[in-house]
Design an enzyme around this catalytic site. Sequence first.
Site, PDB file in Angstrom:
ATOM      1  N   GLY A  68      -4.783   5.030  -6.908  1.00 20.83           N
ATOM      2  CA  GLY A  68      -4.458   5.738  -5.690  1.00 20.83           C
ATOM      3  C   GLY A  68      -3.007   5.550  -5.328  1.00 20.83           C
ATOM      4  O   GLY A  68      -2.602   4.469  -4.914  1.00 20.83           O
ATOM      5  N   THR A  69      -2.228   6.624  -5.476  1.00 15.91           N
ATOM      6  CA  THR A  69      -0.803   6.542  -5.190  1.00 15.91           C
ATOM      7  C   THR A  69      -0.223   7.945  -5.221  1.00 15.91           C
ATOM      8  O   THR A  69      -0.889   8.901  -5.628  1.00 15.91           O
ATOM      9  CB  THR A  69      -0.078   5.660  -6.218  1.00 15.91           C
ATOM     10  OG1 THR A  69       1.281   5.522  -5.845  1.00 15.91           O
ATOM     11  CG2 THR A  69      -0.139   6.280  -7.598  1.00 15.91           C
ATOM     12  N   THR A  70       1.017   8.066  -4.804  1.00 18.62           N
ATOM     13  CA  THR A  70       1.770   9.312  -4.947  1.00 18.62           C
ATOM     14  C   THR A  70       3.224   8.967  -5.231  1.00 18.62           C
ATOM     15  O   THR A  70       3.876   8.301  -4.419  1.00 18.62           O
ATOM     16  CB  THR A  70       1.687  10.188  -3.687  1.00 18.62           C
ATOM     17  OG1 THR A  70       0.319  10.483  -3.392  1.00 18.62           O
ATOM     18  CG2 THR A  70       2.444  11.493  -3.908  1.00 18.62           C
ATOM     19  N   LYS A 101       6.573   0.408  -5.536  1.00 16.34           N
ATOM     20  CA  LYS A 101       6.228   1.233  -6.688  1.00 16.34           C
ATOM     21  C   LYS A 101       7.453   1.754  -7.428  1.00 16.34           C
ATOM     22  O   LYS A 101       7.313   2.566  -8.354  1.00 16.34           O
ATOM     23  CB  LYS A 101       5.340   2.396  -6.244  1.00 16.34           C
ATOM     24  CG  LYS A 101       4.024   1.933  -5.637  1.00 16.34           C
ATOM     25  CD  LYS A 101       3.136   3.073  -5.251  1.00 16.34           C
ATOM     26  CE  LYS A 101       1.847   2.549  -4.614  1.00 16.34           C
ATOM     27  NZ  LYS A 101       0.939   3.627  -4.216  1.00 16.34           N
ATOM     28  N   SER A 199      -2.995  10.004  -7.326  1.00 16.96           N
ATOM     29  CA  SER A 199      -4.114  10.720  -6.716  1.00 16.96           C
ATOM     30  C   SER A 199      -3.656  11.776  -5.730  1.00 16.96           C
ATOM     31  O   SER A 199      -4.357  12.758  -5.493  1.00 16.96           O
ATOM     32  CB  SER A 199      -5.041   9.723  -6.008  1.00 16.96           C
ATOM     33  OG  SER A 199      -4.325   9.006  -5.007  1.00 16.96           O
TER      34      SER A 199
END
Length: 298
Positions: A68-70, A101, A199
């Site tokens: 889960g990340t962007t 990140k 995600s």
Amino acid sequence: ARMAPRLAAARAAVFLVVGAATHWSRESPSTRALWERSRLRPLGSDEDLLEPPVAGIAETLEERSFHGTTTVALCFEGGIACAVDSRASMGSYVGSSRTEKVIPFSPHVLGTMAGSAADCSHFIRLVSAHAKLHELETGERLTAVGAATILASLLRRQHKGLGLSVGTMIMGIHRTQPYLCYVDSDGSRLKGNLFAVGSGSPFAYSVLDAHYRPDMTAEEALDLVERAVTTAATRDAFSGGIINVYLVDRASGLWSRVKRFDSSLPPDLDDDRSRPDAGSAPPDLPRPSADPSPDSGD
């Protein structure tokens, strides 16, 4: 000379006895598991390369991975703009809201991570060590193309059954041109002008596809990647937290962080977030008068 046949026969008898005892112990149900656990295999044997070292490790790593990340990055005439969130999740549980990140390979090459936080951090730091060694040995800094090549090579050498989850973007200025590359868990490399990974990438791509232009200015590019990640953080439950915006300058070849703000706070409550149009009225609606007339209440 006379003893040679006797020694050979005695040696063969010993081998037969030892082999029979070994076969009996391995066939015994009570000792078979102990034999398998204590059996030593040469390091680097074919059996080690074909099978994961521990049964079920892929499923275990998959359950513990951060998903889960962007992360978003795009190339424009003045360099590369990048924006990432900071939320790391494990299934439906938010594991961290302050995950960094963006991990620099060097002052000239930048990397982002999506997938498993542990896997990405491990391999990006390995490439950072290679970059430092390359600079010490040759006197030249490692380019973004070289960093992407090393990372892809390291990932291709790993066990296929370990369940690695790596989605890394590598960016930098290569031969005066912006270079952006995506490297995945299988060691594949994909060069492009814009990427959205994680995600929340479907929501980020909707913003990028609608507004991206190669001839954008630095301000427009930075605002676009910021809006893409902010939109994904709004729509995707696994994205959010602190939004970091980075710029890789084409003229100097160096990267820098230009903005950092909390996506959960309104613009007027976040001191780190600067928007020139914050608080302005929509262009198609008149701004309310500050001093209304006495009969306006009717």
